[in-house]
Write a protein that holds these residues in place. Structure first.
Motif, PDB file in Angstrom:
ATOM      1  N   CYS A   9       0.863  -1.182   0.000  1.00 27.21           N
ATOM      2  CA  CYS A   9       0.000   0.000   0.000  1.00 27.21           C
ATOM      3  C   CYS A   9       0.899   1.232   0.000  1.00 27.21           C
ATOM      4  CB  CYS A   9      -0.941   0.018   1.205  1.00 27.21           C
ATOM      5  SG  CYS A   9      -0.123   0.075   2.802  1.00 27.21           S
ATOM      6  N   THR A  10       0.390   2.319  -0.512  1.00 26.93           N
ATOM      7  CA  THR A  10       1.172   3.548  -0.495  1.00 26.93           C
ATOM      8  C   THR A  10       1.073   4.173   0.889  1.00 26.93           C
ATOM      9  OG1 THR A  10      -0.676   4.944  -1.181  1.00 26.93           O
ATOM     10  CG2 THR A  10       0.660   3.946  -2.943  1.00 26.93           C
ATOM     11  N   ILE A  11       1.975   5.065   1.174  1.00 31.39           N
ATOM     12  CA  ILE A  11       1.979   5.730   2.473  1.00 31.39           C
ATOM     13  C   ILE A  11       0.669   6.464   2.711  1.00 31.39           C
ATOM     14  CG2 ILE A  11       3.090   7.580   3.791  1.00 31.39           C
ATOM     15  CD1 ILE A  11       5.745   6.655   2.648  1.00 31.39           C
ATOM     16  N   ASP A  12       0.071   7.014   1.639  1.00 32.43           N
ATOM     17  CA  ASP A  12      -1.179   7.756   1.801  1.00 32.43           C
ATOM     18  C   ASP A  12      -2.355   6.862   2.172  1.00 32.43           C
ATOM     19  OD1 ASP A  12       0.081  10.128   1.203  1.00 32.43           O
ATOM     20  OD2 ASP A  12      -0.372  10.011  -0.936  1.00 32.43           O
ATOM     21  N   PHE A  13      -2.296   5.575   1.831  1.00 34.28           N
ATOM     22  CA  PHE A  13      -3.405   4.660   2.113  1.00 34.28           C
ATOM     23  C   PHE A  13      -3.125   3.727   3.286  1.00 34.28           C
ATOM     24  CE2 PHE A  13      -4.176   5.825  -2.343  1.00 34.28           C
ATOM     25  CZ  PHE A  13      -5.470   6.302  -2.213  1.00 34.28           C
ATOM     26  N   GLN A  14      -1.942   3.817   3.834  1.00 30.73           N
ATOM     27  CA  GLN A  14      -1.588   2.976   4.972  1.00 30.73           C
ATOM     28  C   GLN A  14      -2.478   3.305   6.175  1.00 30.73           C
ATOM     29  OE1 GLN A  14       2.116   3.933   6.991  1.00 30.73           O
ATOM     30  NE2 GLN A  14       2.637   1.753   6.939  1.00 30.73           N
ATOM     31  N   GLN A  15      -3.027   2.277   6.800  1.00 27.49           N
ATOM     32  CA  GLN A  15      -3.869   2.499   7.965  1.00 27.49           C
ATOM     33  C   GLN A  15      -3.132   2.101   9.225  1.00 27.49           C
ATOM     34  OE1 GLN A  15      -7.752   0.551   7.293  1.00 27.49           O
ATOM     35  NE2 GLN A  15      -8.518   2.642   7.392  1.00 27.49           N
TER      36      GLN A  15
ATOM     37  N   GLN B 200      -5.267   7.350   8.864  1.00 27.30           N
ATOM     38  CA  GLN B 200      -5.043   7.064   7.449  1.00 27.30           C
ATOM     39  C   GLN B 200      -3.782   7.781   7.007  1.00 27.30           C
ATOM     40  OE1 GLN B 200      -7.314   5.253   5.363  1.00 27.30           O
ATOM     41  NE2 GLN B 200      -5.710   5.293   3.836  1.00 27.30           N
ATOM     42  N   GLY B 201      -2.874   7.057   6.380  1.00 26.67           N
ATOM     43  CA  GLY B 201      -1.649   7.655   5.864  1.00 26.67           C
ATOM     44  C   GLY B 201      -0.783   8.242   6.958  1.00 26.67           C
ATOM     45  N   GLN B 202      -0.136   9.346   6.645  1.00 26.34           N
ATOM     46  CA  GLN B 202       0.767   9.998   7.593  1.00 26.34           C
ATOM     47  C   GLN B 202       0.072  11.082   8.409  1.00 26.34           C
ATOM     48  OE1 GLN B 202       4.093   8.983   8.018  1.00 26.34           O
ATOM     49  NE2 GLN B 202       3.214   7.307   6.830  1.00 26.34           N
ATOM     50  N   ASN B 203      -1.235  11.193   8.254  1.00 26.56           N
ATOM     51  CA  ASN B 203      -2.001  12.203   8.968  1.00 26.56           C
ATOM     52  C   ASN B 203      -1.917  11.970  10.472  1.00 26.56           C
ATOM     53  OD1 ASN B 203      -3.821  14.172   9.744  1.00 26.56           O
ATOM     54  ND2 ASN B 203      -5.363  13.598   8.232  1.00 26.56           N
TER      55      ASN B 203
END
Length: 157
Positions: free
Chosen positions: A42-48, A66-69
């Motif tokens: 998964c991309t970093i933006d979609f990583q949970q 979600q992501g790096q948020n």
């Protein structure tokens, strides 16, 4: 640790009482923070990732990211019995405080799947930090069973 046994590393200058976090009773645990992060395709933006905070009074919180948020997307709070939390902290502290030859810690390793960070905070503000993969090891199995009983979430197959 000396000879595989924990030794006192803190002490009170007034009364002479000495302790180490490994020798503290489970009642001295003030917070458990269990963070699970997706690994793999998964991309970093979609990583949970999910963070669980568990307190001795039975408060349990789940945060979903979600992501790096750094701001959580969802938050859920549940209340369980203090006795249920006490059984959890006793099982964790029993493993942490055991001599090396009695620990019997199983560490699972996976390439894809989820990894975890476990932080146990004690009354004297020290923390025990344990990292690993969610793959049916000792700490992750204990915590996954607890989390699943409250929030219904499983991280292993």
């Amino acid at each position: 640790m000396i000879d595989g046994m924990p030794h006192e590393d803190y002490g009170c200058l007034d009364c002479g009482y000495r302790w180490s976090k490994e020798l503290l009773p489970a009642t001295q645990i003030t917070k458990i923070r269990y963070k699970v992060v997706e690994n793999g395709p998964c991309t970093i933006d979609f990583q949970q990732s999910w963070v669980y905070e568990i307190y001795p009074d039975g408060r349990c919180k789940e945060y979903t990211y979600q992501g790096q948020n750094r701001k959580y997307q969802f938050k859920m709070e549940e209340k369980v019995s203090e006795k249920k939390v006490y059984r959890l902290v006793c099982s964790l502290q029993k493993i942490i405080g055991a001599p090396l030859w009695e620990k019997n810690v199983v560490e699972g390793q996976v390439c894809d799947g989820c990894s975890f960070n476990l932080q146990i905070t004690y009354a004297d503000k020290r923390k025990e930090i344990i990292n690993g993969d969610v793959a049916g090891g000792t700490f992750d199995s204990i915590l996954e069973k607890f989390v699943c009983s409250i929030f219904g979430r499983r991280f292993t197959t």
